[in-house]
Enzyme design. Structure first.
Site, PDB file in Angstrom:
ATOM      1  N   SER A  59      -5.919   3.568  -3.539  1.00  0.00           N
ATOM      2  CA  SER A  59      -5.395   2.279  -3.084  1.00  0.00           C
ATOM      3  C   SER A  59      -5.839   2.010  -1.656  1.00  0.00           C
ATOM      4  CB  SER A  59      -3.867   2.356  -3.133  1.00  0.00           C
ATOM      5  OG  SER A  59      -3.296   1.331  -2.385  1.00  0.00           O
ATOM      6  N   TYR A  62       5.033   6.438  -1.442  1.00  0.00           N
ATOM      7  CA  TYR A  62       3.993   6.028  -2.395  1.00  0.00           C
ATOM      8  C   TYR A  62       2.612   6.168  -1.742  1.00  0.00           C
ATOM      9  CZ  TYR A  62       0.561   2.917  -4.377  1.00  0.00           C
ATOM     10  OH  TYR A  62      -0.629   2.412  -4.846  1.00  0.00           O
ATOM     11  N   LYS A  67      -0.896   8.732  -2.583  1.00  0.00           N
ATOM     12  CA  LYS A  67      -2.311   8.363  -2.762  1.00  0.00           C
ATOM     13  C   LYS A  67      -3.163   9.104  -1.722  1.00  0.00           C
ATOM     14  CE  LYS A  67      -1.850   5.693  -6.244  1.00  0.00           C
ATOM     15  NZ  LYS A  67      -2.317   6.132  -7.552  1.00  0.00           N
TER      16      LYS A  67
END
Ligand code: UFG
Length: 342
Positions: free
Chosen positions: A126, A152, A156
């Site tokens: 991302s 989150y 990643k």
């Protein structure tokens, strides 16, 4: 014989569109999903779209034993790993859930790939790894990564590190980490699209659901950012184009110029503000959207969009759709869902 590609999270939003793209390109998809963040109806829509029922395993990728059985039953040639939680706000409230699912899941996939000698891996990363860009809002893959602002984001960020370390230790392994910008839209055929569980966090599903009457109004978070109209700017990419980038990545593994661990931005190269999105929605749908300004949403990046030169040169990939095409397809998807649910 056609190449078998394992798709974790294949019933999810981007996963399902990628399954369709894989089939159109002559690959055999093997789908793994446990529907914890998706819906079984997606497999039905997909089956209609591709003309057959895809091979599907309802398993949790954190269950290593179940995952190994999939590798035993099918000779997998490549893996595209989508299965992960992705709601930024939720990750702040429930960090363990995010670290558990996103990292254990990844470790299990890599372990299975190691055991079964599978060496081609595409990972859903991302643009969150870039954080808030300093002065240049167009980020390329050399733009330094920054520490994320949510669990989150950390999953990643850490996943990229885990994968890089694994690639260093395995000379035959090749990985492409695709750094997604903001995926929107739906399949133009209206059979698959985004199905947010509960109230959507993301902008476009909230817009379409508001326009159809599920919410009274859209709240636009912040009107005093240093941007053209005071609202945040993102790079919104049609999910069909994003799905296509995965096919190009799988194809690129056959190409000697691909290194063992590549990071590639997948966006359009253009930034669009929240107000521009609202205006485009009203124009494309012919529907007036009720909205009002609200305070800034904590943790929002002000402005970011992709430099996509590397995707062009390395994957021979370019977008085919505009953000207005994506808005049109998302709106048609919302309308077709409304008909189905009547
Ligand atoms: N927004 C609103 N109202 C809403 C929803 C969103 O004004 O109801 C605004 C946000 O404040 C932001 C823009 O719309 O300015 C885009 O927000 P999204 O939630 O759609 O997307 P984000 O860019 O915040 O998040 C996305 C992905 C994350 C990823 C992140 C990386 O959803 O998974 O990009 O930057 F981490």
């Amino acid at each position: 014989m056609s190449k078998k590609v394992l798709i974790t999270g294949g019933a999810g939003y981007i996963g399902a569109h990628t399954v369709d793209a894989l089939v159109r390109s002559g690959y055999t998809p093997i789908i793994v999903d446990d529907f914890r963040n998706s819906n079984p109806s997606v497999i039905q829509g997909l089956s209609k779209l591709i003309g057959f029922e895809p091979v599907f395993f309802k398993i949790d990728i954190c269950d290593k034993k179940a995952l190994k059985e999939v590798f035993t039953k099918h000779e997998i040639n490549a893996v595209i790993h989508f299965a992960a939680f992705k709601a930024v706000g939720e990750s702040v409230l429930e960090p363990l859930k995010y670290y558990q699912n996103n990292l254990i899941g990844l470790l299990n996939i890599l372990e299975c790939m190691e055991v079964f000698g599978v060496n081609e891996f595409v990972f859903s990363s991302s643009c969150t790894v870039y954080g808030e860009p300093d002065s240049i809002k167009e980020v390329n893959e050399k733009t330094p990564k920054q520490l994320p602002s949510s669990p989150y984001g950390y999953t990643k960020w850490m996943a990229e590190q885990i994968i890089a370390d694994y690639a260093k230790a395995h000379s035959s392994f090749k990985v492409i980490c695709l750094r997604y910008f903001n995926p929107i839209g739906a399949h133009p055929g209206g059979l698959i699209g985004e199905l947010p569980i509960g109230k959507p966090n993301n902008l476009l599903p909230f817009i379409t659901q508001t326009a159809i009457g599920k919410h009274s109004k859209l709240l636009v978070f912040g009107n005093d950012y240093p941007t053209i109209d005071g609202t945040c700017i993102r790079d919104y990419i049609h999910v069909m184009d994003l799905a296509d980038a995965h096919i190009k990545a799988v194809e690129a593994f056959g190409n000697n110029s691909i290194g063992s661990c590549e990071y590639i931005n997948v966006g359009t190269g253009k930034g669009t503000s929240v107000l521009q999105m609202i205006q485009a929605f009203e124009e494309v749908s012919g529907t007036k959207l009720p909205w009002e300004f609200a305070p800034r949403r904590p943790g929002d990046v002000i402005e970011i969009y992709a430099n996509v030169d590397l995707a062009k040169s390395m994957l021979n990939w370019e977008v085919q759709f505009s953000y207005k095409d994506a808005i049109k397809d998302a709106w048609n998807w919302e309308l077709s869902n409304q008909k189905k649910n009547r």
